[in-house]
Scaffold this active site. Structure first.
Site, short mmCIF file in Angstrom:
data_model
loop_
_atom_site.label_atom_id
_atom_site.label_comp_id
_atom_site.label_asym_id
_atom_site.label_seq_id
_atom_site.Cartn_x
_atom_site.Cartn_y
_atom_site.Cartn_z
NE ARG A 73 7.76 -12.15 -8.37
CZ ARG A 73 6.82 -12.36 -7.46
NH1 ARG A 73 5.89 -13.29 -7.67
NH2 ARG A 73 6.80 -11.66 -6.34
NE ARG A 104 3.02 -17.63 -0.42
CZ ARG A 104 3.71 -17.97 -1.50
NH1 ARG A 104 3.75 -17.17 -2.53
NH2 ARG A 104 4.35 -19.12 -1.54
CG ASP A 146 -4.13 -0.49 7.47
OD1 ASP A 146 -3.46 -1.05 6.59
OD2 ASP A 146 -4.41 -1.02 8.57
CG HIS A 191 -0.65 -14.84 -8.47
ND1 HIS A 191 0.51 -14.60 -9.18
CD2 HIS A 191 -0.47 -14.23 -7.27
CE1 HIS A 191 1.34 -13.89 -8.42
NE2 HIS A 191 0.77 -13.66 -7.26
N GLY A 235 0.81 -1.21 0.00
CA GLY A 235 0.00 0.00 0.00
C GLY A 235 0.84 1.26 0.00
CB ILE A 292 -2.64 -6.82 -4.69
CG1 ILE A 292 -2.65 -5.74 -5.78
CG2 ILE A 292 -1.24 -7.41 -4.56
CD1 ILE A 292 -1.62 -4.64 -5.57
CB THR A 293 -5.88 -9.64 -1.02
OG1 THR A 293 -5.89 -8.26 -0.65
CG2 THR A 293 -5.88 -10.49 0.23
CG ASN A 294 -1.43 -13.84 -3.03
OD1 ASN A 294 -1.89 -14.04 -4.15
ND2 ASN A 294 -0.20 -13.38 -2.83
CG ASN A 352 -5.97 -12.65 3.42
OD1 ASN A 352 -5.89 -12.10 4.52
ND2 ASN A 352 -4.90 -12.92 2.69
#
EC number: 1.1.1.37
Length: 320
Positions: free
Chosen positions: A152, A83, A34, A176, A15, A119-121, A96
């Site tokens: 990457r 993670r 937040d 992902h 963020g 973007i959260t996994n 999450n």
């Protein structure tokens, strides 16, 4: 003309980096949100105080109330638990998913016209859940995955070939996770496919396979090195590229976790595919043709995503 408004949900490492990049690229005014009061306000003030040095004009504010995101043009969601070593992206589902429910409600009430980047996994499941909880149109909710995974792969390829990253294009599709699909056949150096570069002796198939595997494990490699968190510079840069394409109607072709309603033979899932992002959000899905091996890899990746969705439904009956 009023500047665009960018709301960042989650004022952690990603963020804060997003907020800084948005200013440097002059994409608009930034609200950092937040639930931990003081953190978004502190980071907003810190970045605002860097503006005179870097020479950008943007208003920064921090908040712990969703009303602050009202009228946002773009919302980027990083809220949730990152993670830690030994965790898979899938381990994060239970925690999450609750975060996505709260975030979805906040967006629905205060920024229903925004373009939302998640973007959260675990990404493919969280972006699906976020769209369900927010009720926003599927073309306005997208997941950041393929831009990062492709970056990457491009980095590893540029290092191997000793060329500029600008001359390397790479394509990573699918979920992902560890079953993502780096497509070497559609990846090039200055337009020359990687498969041809192997024939030309620039690299070997073994080295190429190793780079593909390193790309799949790219996030985990950084988690294991940092030990206390996960990647944030490259994920933030990737999401900013998507936001910029939307805000400036650039119509860039970017691999993203997008909602499919028949494309690739998939219906009702978010999966990483190449899409055109412009002023209407996800404007088109580019359907590439697979050979048998690629098709098998893609289907395996899609099945992994389906498993995540089923796990979400079992955790939260509102999604069933």
């Amino acid at each position: 003309m009023a500047r665009s408004k960018i709301a960042l949900i989650g004022a952690g490492q990603i963020g804060g980096t997003l907020a800084h990049l948005a200013g440097l690229k002059e994409l608009g005014d930034v609200v950092l949100f937040d639930i931990v009061d003081g953190v978004p306000q502190g980071k907003a003030l810190d970045i605002a105080e860097s503006a005179p040095v870097d020479g950008f004009d943007a208003k920064y504010s921090g908040a712990s109330d969703y009303s602050a995101i009202a009228g946002a043009d773009v919302v980027i969601v990083t809220a949730g638990v990152p993670r830690k070593p030994g965790m898979s992206r899938d381990d994060l589902i239970g925690i999450n998913l609750k975060v996505m429910e709260a975030v979805g409600a906040g967006i629905k009430e205060h920024a229903p016209d925004a373009f939302v980047i998640c973007i959260t996994n675990p990404l493919d499941a969280m972006v699906w859940a976020l769209q369900k909880f927010s009720g926003l149109p599927t073309n306005k909710v997208v997941g950041m995955a393929g831009v990062l995974d492709s970056a990457r792969f491009r980095h590893f390829l540029a290092e191997e070939f000793g060329v500029s990253v600008e001359d390397v294009t790479a394509f990573v599709l699918g979920g992902h996770g560890d079953d993502m699909v780096p497509l070497t056949r559609y990846s090039t150096v200055a337009g020359v496919p990687l498969t041809d570069l192997v024939k030309l002796g620039w690299t070997t198939q073994e080295k190429l396979d190793a780079m593909v595997e390193r790309t799949r494990k790219g996030g985990g490699e950084i988690v294991n090195l940092l030990k206390t968190g996960s990647a944030f510079y490259a994920p933030a840069a990737s999401a900013i590229a998507m936001a910029e394409s939307y805000l400036r109607d650039k119509k860039r072709v970017l691999p993203c976790a997008a909602y499919l309603d028949g494309q690739y033979g998939i219906d009702g899932l978010y999966v990483g595919v190449p899409v055109v992002i412009g002023e209407n959000g996800v404007e088109r899905v580019l359907e590439v043709t697979f050979n048998d091996d690629e098709k098998a890899m893609f289907e395996k990746s899609v099945n992994s995503v389906k498993g995540l969705i089923e796990a979400c439904k079992s955790v939260n009956d509102k999604l069933a």
